[in-house]
Design a protein around this motif. Structure first.
Motif, PDB file in Angstrom:
ATOM      1  N   LEU A  11       0.827  -1.213   0.000  1.00 49.95           N
ATOM      2  CA  LEU A  11       0.000   0.000   0.000  1.00 49.95           C
ATOM      3  C   LEU A  11       0.861   1.262   0.000  1.00 49.95           C
ATOM      4  CD1 LEU A  11      -2.865  -0.971   2.457  1.00 49.95           C
ATOM      5  CD2 LEU A  11      -3.014  -0.707  -0.023  1.00 49.95           C
ATOM      6  N   GLU A  12       1.923   1.249   0.794  1.00 46.70           N
ATOM      7  CA  GLU A  12       2.813   2.412   0.858  1.00 46.70           C
ATOM      8  C   GLU A  12       3.494   2.651  -0.488  1.00 46.70           C
ATOM      9  OE1 GLU A  12       4.937   5.697   2.250  1.00 46.70           O
ATOM     10  OE2 GLU A  12       3.195   4.697   3.093  1.00 46.70           O
ATOM     11  N   LEU A  13       4.021   1.603  -1.083  1.00 54.51           N
ATOM     12  CA  LEU A  13       4.704   1.760  -2.367  1.00 54.51           C
ATOM     13  C   LEU A  13       3.738   2.199  -3.468  1.00 54.51           C
ATOM     14  CD1 LEU A  13       7.146  -1.278  -2.271  1.00 54.51           C
ATOM     15  CD2 LEU A  13       7.705   1.150  -1.956  1.00 54.51           C
ATOM     16  N   ALA A  14       2.488   1.785  -3.371  1.00 54.78           N
ATOM     17  CA  ALA A  14       1.493   2.187  -4.371  1.00 54.78           C
ATOM     18  C   ALA A  14       1.235   3.685  -4.331  1.00 54.78           C
ATOM     19  CB  ALA A  14       0.195   1.421  -4.150  1.00 54.78           C
ATOM     20  N   GLN A  15       1.460   4.301  -3.182  1.00 53.69           N
ATOM     21  CA  GLN A  15       1.231   5.741  -3.037  1.00 53.69           C
ATOM     22  C   GLN A  15       2.410   6.579  -3.508  1.00 53.69           C
ATOM     23  OE1 GLN A  15      -0.122   6.728   0.914  1.00 53.69           O
ATOM     24  NE2 GLN A  15      -1.320   4.846   1.030  1.00 53.69           N
ATOM     25  N   PRO A  54       5.907 -13.314  -6.715  1.00 51.93           N
ATOM     26  CA  PRO A  54       4.865 -12.800  -7.604  1.00 51.93           C
ATOM     27  C   PRO A  54       5.316 -11.663  -8.521  1.00 51.93           C
ATOM     28  CG  PRO A  54       4.546 -11.965  -5.390  1.00 51.93           C
ATOM     29  CD  PRO A  54       5.667 -12.969  -5.319  1.00 51.93           C
ATOM     30  N   GLY A  55       6.464 -11.073  -8.261  1.00 62.19           N
ATOM     31  CA  GLY A  55       6.961 -10.006  -9.128  1.00 62.19           C
ATOM     32  C   GLY A  55       6.282  -8.664  -8.922  1.00 62.19           C
ATOM     33  N   TRP A  56       5.793  -8.407  -7.723  1.00 56.11           N
ATOM     34  CA  TRP A  56       5.076  -7.155  -7.444  1.00 56.11           C
ATOM     35  C   TRP A  56       6.001  -6.004  -7.080  1.00 56.11           C
ATOM     36  CZ3 TRP A  56       1.533 -10.218  -3.707  1.00 56.11           C
ATOM     37  CH2 TRP A  56       0.607 -10.969  -4.450  1.00 56.11           C
ATOM     38  N   VAL A  57       7.219  -6.324  -6.615  1.00 54.19           N
ATOM     39  CA  VAL A  57       8.146  -5.293  -6.130  1.00 54.19           C
ATOM     40  C   VAL A  57       9.466  -5.384  -6.886  1.00 54.19           C
ATOM     41  CG1 VAL A  57       9.494  -4.550  -4.104  1.00 54.19           C
ATOM     42  CG2 VAL A  57       7.109  -5.252  -3.831  1.00 54.19           C
ATOM     43  N   LEU A  70       6.985  -0.427  -6.817  1.00 52.40           N
ATOM     44  CA  LEU A  70       6.073  -1.437  -7.345  1.00 52.40           C
ATOM     45  C   LEU A  70       6.276  -1.596  -8.841  1.00 52.40           C
ATOM     46  CD1 LEU A  70       2.556  -0.876  -5.726  1.00 52.40           C
ATOM     47  CD2 LEU A  70       4.298  -2.536  -5.130  1.00 52.40           C
ATOM     48  N   THR A  71       6.102  -2.808  -9.305  1.00 55.21           N
ATOM     49  CA  THR A  71       6.069  -3.075 -10.741  1.00 55.21           C
ATOM     50  C   THR A  71       4.634  -2.821 -11.218  1.00 55.21           C
ATOM     51  OG1 THR A  71       5.462  -5.380 -10.391  1.00 55.21           O
ATOM     52  CG2 THR A  71       7.839  -4.880 -10.513  1.00 55.21           C
ATOM     53  N   GLU A  72       4.418  -2.897 -12.508  1.00 57.53           N
ATOM     54  CA  GLU A  72       3.045  -2.767 -13.026  1.00 57.53           C
ATOM     55  C   GLU A  72       2.166  -3.883 -12.465  1.00 57.53           C
ATOM     56  OE1 GLU A  72       1.600  -0.265 -14.680  1.00 57.53           O
ATOM     57  OE2 GLU A  72       3.526   0.723 -14.356  1.00 57.53           O
ATOM     58  N   ALA A  73       2.723  -5.090 -12.344  1.00 56.54           N
ATOM     59  CA  ALA A  73       1.963  -6.203 -11.765  1.00 56.54           C
ATOM     60  C   ALA A  73       1.610  -5.905 -10.306  1.00 56.54           C
ATOM     61  CB  ALA A  73       2.760  -7.498 -11.861  1.00 56.54           C
ATOM     62  N   GLY A  74       2.526  -5.269  -9.580  1.00 54.48           N
ATOM     63  CA  GLY A  74       2.259  -4.890  -8.194  1.00 54.48           C
ATOM     64  C   GLY A  74       1.161  -3.850  -8.093  1.00 54.48           C
ATOM     65  N   ARG A  75       1.194  -2.869  -8.985  1.00 52.39           N
ATOM     66  CA  ARG A  75       0.132  -1.842  -8.986  1.00 52.39           C
ATOM     67  C   ARG A  75      -1.227  -2.462  -9.296  1.00 52.39           C
ATOM     68  NH1 ARG A  75       1.944   2.897  -7.815  1.00 52.39           N
ATOM     69  NH2 ARG A  75       4.126   3.377  -8.179  1.00 52.39           N
ATOM     70  N   ALA A  76      -1.254  -3.405 -10.228  1.00 58.56           N
ATOM     71  CA  ALA A  76      -2.508  -4.089 -10.561  1.00 58.56           C
ATOM     72  C   ALA A  76      -3.009  -4.905  -9.370  1.00 58.56           C
ATOM     73  CB  ALA A  76      -2.311  -4.991 -11.778  1.00 58.56           C
ATOM     74  N   HIS A  77      -2.098  -5.571  -8.674  1.00 55.79           N
ATOM     75  CA  HIS A  77      -2.478  -6.358  -7.501  1.00 55.79           C
ATOM     76  C   HIS A  77      -3.058  -5.465  -6.407  1.00 55.79           C
ATOM     77  CE1 HIS A  77      -2.449  -9.456  -4.462  1.00 55.79           C
ATOM     78  NE2 HIS A  77      -1.747  -8.650  -3.679  1.00 55.79           N
ATOM     79  N   VAL A  78      -2.405  -4.351  -6.126  1.00 55.17           N
ATOM     80  CA  VAL A  78      -2.892  -3.430  -5.095  1.00 55.17           C
ATOM     81  C   VAL A  78      -4.257  -2.882  -5.494  1.00 55.17           C
ATOM     82  CG1 VAL A  78      -2.474  -1.205  -3.963  1.00 55.17           C
ATOM     83  CG2 VAL A  78      -0.613  -2.846  -4.207  1.00 55.17           C
TER      84      VAL A  78
END
Length: 84
Positions: A11-15, A54-57, A70-78
């Motif tokens: 959540l923090e990295l998504a911001q 999972p490749g999110w970070v 975050l990777t694009e996959a991480g942003r999609a997951h969040v």
């Protein structure tokens, strides 16, 4: 890995628009940099044993500091767990 810490870090990295230093994340959440690094590594694409993450970070070494984003996959997951 603490599921709560992983969720909080995602959540923090998504911001954030830019990568964040691992020590800064540790200070923000009252955790040692090594705990943060372990958690972020498991959320990245590293393979432990035969299990790939999972490749999110993304972790990158910049000017002798570990930076996380975050990777694009991480942003999609969040986005999935923020909306449902």
């Amino acid at each position: 890995m603490s599921v709560d810490l992983a969720h909080t870090l995602l959540l923090e990295l998504a911001q954030q628009q830019a990568p964040v230093s691992v020590p800064r994340l540790g200070k923000r959440f009252g955790q040692g940099a090594s705990s943060i690094m372990r958690t972020l590594t498991l959320l990245g694409d590293a393979t432990l044993g035969t299990q790939a993450g999972p490749g999110w970070v993304r972790l990158e070494l910049q000017d002798e500091r570990w930076m996380a984003s975050l990777t694009e996959a991480g942003r999609a997951h969040v986005a999935q767990f923020e909306h449902g």
